[in-house]
Design a protein around this motif. Structure first.
Motif, mmCIF file in Angstrom:
data_model
loop_
_atom_site.group_PDB
_atom_site.id
_atom_site.type_symbol
_atom_site.label_atom_id
_atom_site.label_comp_id
_atom_site.label_asym_id
_atom_site.label_seq_id
_atom_site.Cartn_x
_atom_site.Cartn_y
_atom_site.Cartn_z
ATOM 1 N N SER A 93 -0.244 3.535 -6.274
ATOM 2 C CA SER A 93 -0.523 2.173 -5.819
ATOM 3 C C SER A 93 -1.004 1.297 -6.971
ATOM 4 C CB SER A 93 -1.569 2.215 -4.698
ATOM 5 O OG SER A 93 -1.991 0.918 -4.344
ATOM 6 N N GLN A 107 -4.125 11.768 -1.433
ATOM 7 C CA GLN A 107 -4.676 10.421 -1.424
ATOM 8 C C GLN A 107 -4.929 9.926 -2.850
ATOM 9 O OE1 GLN A 107 -7.885 8.998 -2.160
ATOM 10 N NE2 GLN A 107 -7.234 7.004 -1.392
ATOM 11 N N TYR A 130 0.251 8.294 2.471
ATOM 12 C CA TYR A 130 0.173 9.680 2.020
ATOM 13 C C TYR A 130 -0.142 10.615 3.193
ATOM 14 C CZ TYR A 130 -4.847 9.138 2.519
ATOM 15 O OH TYR A 130 -6.095 8.907 3.042
ATOM 16 N N GLU A 179 0.847 -1.185 0.000
ATOM 17 C CA GLU A 179 0.000 0.000 0.000
ATOM 18 C C GLU A 179 0.887 1.241 0.000
ATOM 19 O OE1 GLU A 179 -2.309 -0.714 3.471
ATOM 20 O OE2 GLU A 179 -0.563 -0.839 4.782
ATOM 21 N N VAL A 180 0.313 2.346 -0.452
ATOM 22 C CA VAL A 180 1.047 3.604 -0.535
ATOM 23 C C VAL A 180 0.520 4.542 0.547
ATOM 24 C CG1 VAL A 180 1.631 5.585 -1.991
ATOM 25 C CG2 VAL A 180 1.422 3.306 -3.003
ATOM 26 N N ALA A 200 -1.616 9.032 -4.345
ATOM 27 C CA ALA A 200 -1.147 7.771 -3.757
ATOM 28 C C ALA A 200 -1.886 6.584 -4.360
ATOM 29 C CB ALA A 200 -1.336 7.803 -2.239
ATOM 30 N N THR A 249 -4.265 2.363 -0.244
ATOM 31 C CA THR A 249 -3.541 3.465 0.396
ATOM 32 C C THR A 249 -3.912 3.514 1.873
ATOM 33 O OG1 THR A 249 -5.289 5.106 0.030
ATOM 34 C CG2 THR A 249 -3.650 4.839 -1.729
#
Length: 668
Positions: free
Chosen positions: A339, A332, A318, A315-316, A335, A348
């Motif tokens: 992702s 978001q 932010y 997951e990314v 991100a 995320t």
């Protein structure tokens, strides 16, 4: 490749067999265990466990299993809370873990070309970086970051290294820089495979793959596989669950390097203050050599884009955890896109704490910066790590190709010399001291913002500021080069340090609703509630303008309550021309019961009434710290104005304190 893989495996096997068990240095901290909790609410439980100070290794992609590194006491505490805790393994030297994997799979599948067939120790990683530089000397260079930038070595005397990849690699070119860094946390051994894999692809694909060639020609790309060399080495020799660096304190060892950065370090949701905790944030912000080196290096190279790889979770991350940011929704969205391109399906989340590395990069350097959790398990097989490097590679390329919303250079209009200028978005309020600036050898800058129109002000000491209106779309890349002219001598228009009464009027319109804590000039008394709220020190002299200067019997006795309080300056006649600037010192402090209805606001009352500054509250505890605001009043030139300062506890009752000092208006 096969011969090399066998040689590495034999070397690893022999090194493990030849180290006597009693000869291995023992960790003085309490032993850790790798445990797992199965749950139907993985994401929420992770947040709760991290907030309680537990060291979460990661959550699986189905959000049904949480892995943790715990002490015996923490294990018992989890069981007492009703969790079923499964033991996965105990801490042991990583070499022992890898030996067991090698015996189970004696012939690992080949991965990226020329990457060792199992995880490399620290010396092996640096050696591999040198091999890449030797194989591609025209575009790759191994750089001793510690020596080059004059920063302190780690506590165990090690230096930090990175590969620089660019078409003119020995030249400091006028082009954007990107940083890929991994292993801030020592035990996340799969992440250097991603960073080295990217170096392999960038070098071997140059002048073969058009996309890679364009990226290398248009950027200075820096790759740092291990940013925690002391901890990474300790993982191999002693404890594969080790997270922090190896600085020794009286009551524990190590600082969590991804909690030690200055942005948000003192926030309520920052890392632990206990040296024995795996998330200890350090004795002070940027206390660690590794953190200082990253900040110095970043300031010099001015990374426009940053990816910081961690493990595990796919997951990314932010924005902030508990602090607010005006571009949070846009971050978001960015991100989620990253992702998706990285093969993670758009997953995320917000960070685990404040004080993390990407937070400092986007808040203080204006960078397009994200932390990416990788892999689906803790310390996966080497084959899985290689597969993950393949999976996320398109994400690295996408960030390289991501347009910079606004960029350019700031130079001296007379000499053409590069300038270190402050850059402000005048129509955006940043509540946590976020800044941006130009600098480096070319006075370059970069700004990443959502679509919209921005009034961008460029200012530098001794120069007249310049403001440009710039429209940004989702895909635009606007270049704005700025020449600043030396400023005319500064003329003081108005100044008040509140040591004497200069005619400010409280509740000038007789409409204030506050029942307590109204503005008053005087010597403030300090209050505290989970940290300082009303500050007992001013920025000059003994007096300031403060909401209820007396402390009272408790922190909430004389704070702002019941609504709005206002105070208005005497009349101020502004010059008819020139750059006119309002500056002041201020703070807005509040408890965790505050909301966005609470605020500190400055208005200019002239031919119209205009809000020129506002800081709003939120649901996170925010301590009082003096900050500086600078506002361009040139649009009011020639008018007679008053400054109206308002503070409000306008939502449900909450702890609110505000202070103002050293109000100045100058003309240049």
């Amino acid at each position: 490749m096969k011969f090399r893989a066998i040689a590495v495996l034999l070397s690893l096997t022999m090194s493990v067999l030849l180290v006597p068990a009693r000869g291995v240095q023992q960790d003085t901290d309490e032993p850790r265990f790798h445990v797992r909790i199965e749950t139907s609410k993985g994401a929420a439980l992770r947040e709760n466990l991290e907030a309680a100070g537990y060291d979460v290794l990661g959550v699986d992609t189905q959000r049904s299993k949480i892995d943790l590194a715990v002490t015996r006491a923490e294990w018992r505490a989890l069981k007492s809370r009703g969790y079923t805790v499964e033991l996965v393994d105990r801490a042991r030297p990583l070499r022992e873990v890898l030996l067991r994997q090698t015996q189970a799979q004696p012939f690992p599948a080949p991965g990226l070309a020329a990457v060792p067939a199992t995880y490399s120790d620290l010396d092996g990683l640096v050696h591999r970086m040198q091999e890449i530089a030797d194989a591609y000397p025209a575009i790759a260079l191994l750089v001793d970051i510690t020596a080059t930038y004059g920063t302190p070595p780690t506590v165990e005397g090690r230096h930090l290294f990175a590969l620089k990849i660019s078409d003119n690699v020995t030249v400091d070119e006028d082009e954007p820089s990107m940083l890929v860094v991994s292993a801030h946390h020592a035990r996340e051994i799969s992440t250097p495979v991603i960073t080295l894999g990217a170096a392999e692809r960038l070098t071997s694909g140059y002048e073969i793959d058009p996309q890679i060639t364009a990226a290398v020609n248009g950027h200075e790309i820096w790759l740092a596989p291990v940013w925690n060399p002391d901890g990474y080495s300790y993982v191999f020799t002693n404890n594969n669950l080790w997270r922090k660096n190896r600085r020794v304190f009286t009551s524990g060892t190590g600082v969590d390097q991804n909690r030690n950065y200055t942005q948000g370090w003192s926030a309520s949701c920052a890392g632990s203050t206990n040296p024995s905790s795996d998330t200890y944030k350090g004795p002070s912000a940027a206390s660690e050599a590794e953190t200082q080196t990253m900040m110095t290096w970043s300031d010099r190279e001015r990374f426009a884009k940053v990816i910081d790889y961690h493990s595990f979770g796919q997951e990314v991350l932010y924005a902030y955890l508990c602090l607010s940011h005006p571009f949070r929704s846009w971050m978001q969205q960015e991100a989620a896109t990253l992702s998706q391109v990285s093969g993670y399906g758009g997953l995320t989340r917000v960070p685990s704490a404040e004080g993390e590395h990407p937070e400092w990069q986007f808040a203080r350097m204006g960078a397009y910066a994200f932390l990416i959790e990788t892999n689906t398990e803790f310390q996966p097989s080497y084959d899985s790590a290689v597969a993950e490097a393949n999976l996320v590679w398109p994400g690295i390329l996408s960030v390289l190709e991501r347009p910079i919303s606004i960029s350019g250079h700031v130079t001296d209009a007379t000499t053409g010399a590069p300038l270190a200028a402050r850059i402000d978005l005048l129509n955006v309020t940043f509540p946590n001291g976020e800044t941006n600036n130009s600098g480096g050898s070319y006075g370059a800058y970069h700004i990443f913002v959502p679509a919209g129109t921005y009034n961008v002000r460029f200012s530098a000491p001794g120069y007249a500021s310049s403001t440009s209106s710039v429209s940004v779309t989702e895909t635009s890349a606007t270049v704005v080069d700025i020449e600043l002219s030396p400023a005319a001598p500064e003329q003081l228009v108005f100044s008040d340090d509140f040591e004497t009464n200069q005619g400010w009027t409280v509740n000038p319109a007789a409409t204030d609703t506050a029942t307590a804590g109204r503005w008053e000039r005087g010597d403030p008394q300090a209050t505290s509630s989970s940290g300082p709220k009303q500050l007992g020190t001013t920025t000059s002299g003994i007096n300031d303008l403060v909401t209820g200067r007396l402390a009272g019997s408790s922190s909430g006795a004389n704070d702002l309550d019941g609504g709005l309080t206002s105070v208005r300056s005497p009349e101020i006649t502004l010059p008819a021309s020139g750059n006119i600037t309002l500056s002041f010192r201020y703070y807005l402090a509040h408890g965790s019961n505050a909301s966005s209805a609470d605020f500190l606001r400055f208005r200019v009352v002239g031919t119209t009434t205009t809000t020129v500054f506002q800081e709003i509250g939120d649901g996170a505890d925010d301590d009082g710290v003096w900050a500086t605001a600078t506002i361009d009043l040139s649009a009011f030139a020639g008018q007679t104005i008053r400054i109206l300062i308002e503070a409000a506890d306008a939502g449900s009752p909450s702890l609110i304190e505000a202070g103002v000092d050293d109000v100045r208006i100058v003309q240049q």
